[in-house]
Design an enzyme around this catalytic site. Structure first.
Site, PDB file in Angstrom:
ATOM      1  N   PRO A   2       0.829  -1.203   0.000  1.00  0.00           N
ATOM      2  CA  PRO A   2       0.000   0.000   0.000  1.00  0.00           C
ATOM      3  C   PRO A   2       0.868   1.259   0.000  1.00  0.00           C
ATOM      4  O   PRO A   2       1.916   1.318   0.634  1.00  0.00           O
ATOM      5  CB  PRO A   2      -0.792  -0.113   1.304  1.00  0.00           C
ATOM      6  N   GLU A   3       0.429   2.275  -0.742  1.00  0.00           N
ATOM      7  CA  GLU A   3       1.182   3.526  -0.778  1.00  0.00           C
ATOM      8  C   GLU A   3       0.711   4.433   0.358  1.00  0.00           C
ATOM      9  O   GLU A   3      -0.241   4.129   1.084  1.00  0.00           O
ATOM     10  CB  GLU A   3       1.028   4.172  -2.148  1.00  0.00           C
ATOM     11  N   LYS A  52       4.639   4.997   5.056  1.00  0.00           N
ATOM     12  CA  LYS A  52       3.906   3.747   4.955  1.00  0.00           C
ATOM     13  C   LYS A  52       3.767   3.034   6.300  1.00  0.00           C
ATOM     14  O   LYS A  52       3.604   1.817   6.353  1.00  0.00           O
ATOM     15  CB  LYS A  52       4.599   2.830   3.942  1.00  0.00           C
ATOM     16  N   ASN A 213       5.363   2.814  -6.030  1.00  0.00           N
ATOM     17  CA  ASN A 213       5.630   2.638  -7.453  1.00  0.00           C
ATOM     18  C   ASN A 213       4.672   3.421  -8.349  1.00  0.00           C
ATOM     19  O   ASN A 213       5.063   3.935  -9.399  1.00  0.00           O
ATOM     20  CB  ASN A 213       5.567   1.155  -7.805  1.00  0.00           C
ATOM     21  N   ARG A 304      12.471  -2.981  -8.774  1.00  0.00           N
ATOM     22  CA  ARG A 304      11.077  -2.548  -8.914  1.00  0.00           C
ATOM     23  C   ARG A 304      10.813  -2.189 -10.378  1.00  0.00           C
ATOM     24  O   ARG A 304      11.722  -1.768 -11.098  1.00  0.00           O
ATOM     25  CB  ARG A 304      10.771  -1.336  -8.028  1.00  0.00           C
TER      26      ARG A 304
END
Length: 322
Positions: A2-3, A52, A213, A304
């Site tokens: 989760p961002e 986060k 991301n 990533r």
């Protein structure tokens, strides 16, 4: 994972469901049992997020710290006083959003029997929350929390967090802009002291916290910045514009519960807003750019996936070069 906007929504939901209430804390799985006893039966004063991570302050001056990581998630339920998302966190099988469900009618009889490996369960008079699969779940004292917070870079959602607490009478609304300016100043200084590509820097939680991301890829595209540009080569104007854009889109995410970065004029009128029209470049590799005729690129960078438009996000020409 989760961002940052999801963690700020999680903090708000914790504040709404448990804030100011005495709660029972347990660990059905057993791995959190010792720490659970330290805050069981205490009042949850308020919750807040940075980047986060979630922090909850209890009346005995201890804090619960949770880092959801790749697999962590909270599920919620309660009586008619409970409203909000029924689940926040991973896994994201349906994308970067949380699920919501109306409360069932009938008398509230307490939380259901635990399902699966519930690391921590929090129960109040009106609601409950179950945590599964987090990277971190621990109880810390004030000094230990300050150490954790110091590891995290400036949070673009600090202003929104102050405004939320101010609406509940817990903070001065005049502090929001000042805190946000302080955060930008630190972000700008962090950029100047590293030659790492901006595409890597935005994912470094020590330099800016909460950006994941999706926000990384979308913010760079929206500001026409090559992910390969060294961070210390961003102009002051570009750095400020990038920061403001990240603040704006992440605040939208807190409000909406999902990430949508496209402007209306750039969307396909035949598609759904989410997920068809939500992004400019994220997970659109090989598809046409919404702004030009180039194809969106994809590369593995620092383990990533990085998405960008090679035409809209070209590296600037070096001045004085051959």
């Amino acid at each position: 994972m989760p961002e940052g906007h999801s963690l700020h929504r999680l903090a708000r939901q914790f504040d709404d469901v448990f804030g100011g209430q005495t709660v029972n804390v347990s660990s059905p799985q057993g791995r959190f049992a010792v720490d659970a006893q330290r805050i069981d039966g205490c009042r949850l004063e308020y919750a807040f997020a940075k980047g986060k991570q979630l922090f909850c302050l209890f009346s005995n001056d201890l804090y619960l710290r949770v880092h959801l990581g790749l697999y962590g998630a909270f599920s919620f339920g309660g009586d008619s006083y409970f409203t909000g998302a029924s689940s926040i966190g991973a896994p994201r099988k349906i994308g970067e959003r949380e699920t919501s469900a109306p409360q069932e009618a009938g008398e509230y009889a307490g939380p259901p029997a635990p399902v699966g490996a519930v690391r921590a369960r929090i129960v109040s008079e009106h609601g409950w929350a179950d945590l599964r699969g987090p990277t971190a779940c621990e109880v810390l004292d004030h000094e230990q929390v300050q150490i954790q917070l110091a590891k995290l870079g400036p949070d673009p959602l600090v202003g929104a967090a102050v405004r939320f607490r101010a609406a509940k009478g817990q903070a001065d609304p005049a502090e929001a802009d000042a805190r946000l300016d302080e955060a930008y100043t630190l972000f700008s200084a962090n950029l100047l002291r590293t030659k790492s590509p901006i595409g890597i820097v935005l994912m470094n939680q020590q330099l800016i916290s909460g950006v994941g991301n999706i926000y990384r890829a979308e913010a760079l595209f929206r500001n026409r910045i090559s992910p390969d540009l060294p961070a210390n080569e961003l102009s002051t104007r570009t750095a400020r514009k990038l920061w403001n854009d990240i603040v704006e889109t992440m605040e939208d995410g807190v409000r909406d519960g999902r990430i949508i970065t496209t402007h209306p004029e750039d969307r396909d009128p035949e598609g759904l807003l989410w997920p068809d029209n939500a992004y400019y470049v994220y997970q659109r590799q090989g598809m046409g750019c919404r702004k030009c005729n180039a194809k969106i690129s994809l590369a593995e960078v620092a383990a990533r996936k990085l998405y960008w438009c090679p035409k809209c996000q070209r590296l600037p020409r070096k001045r004085g070069g051959n």
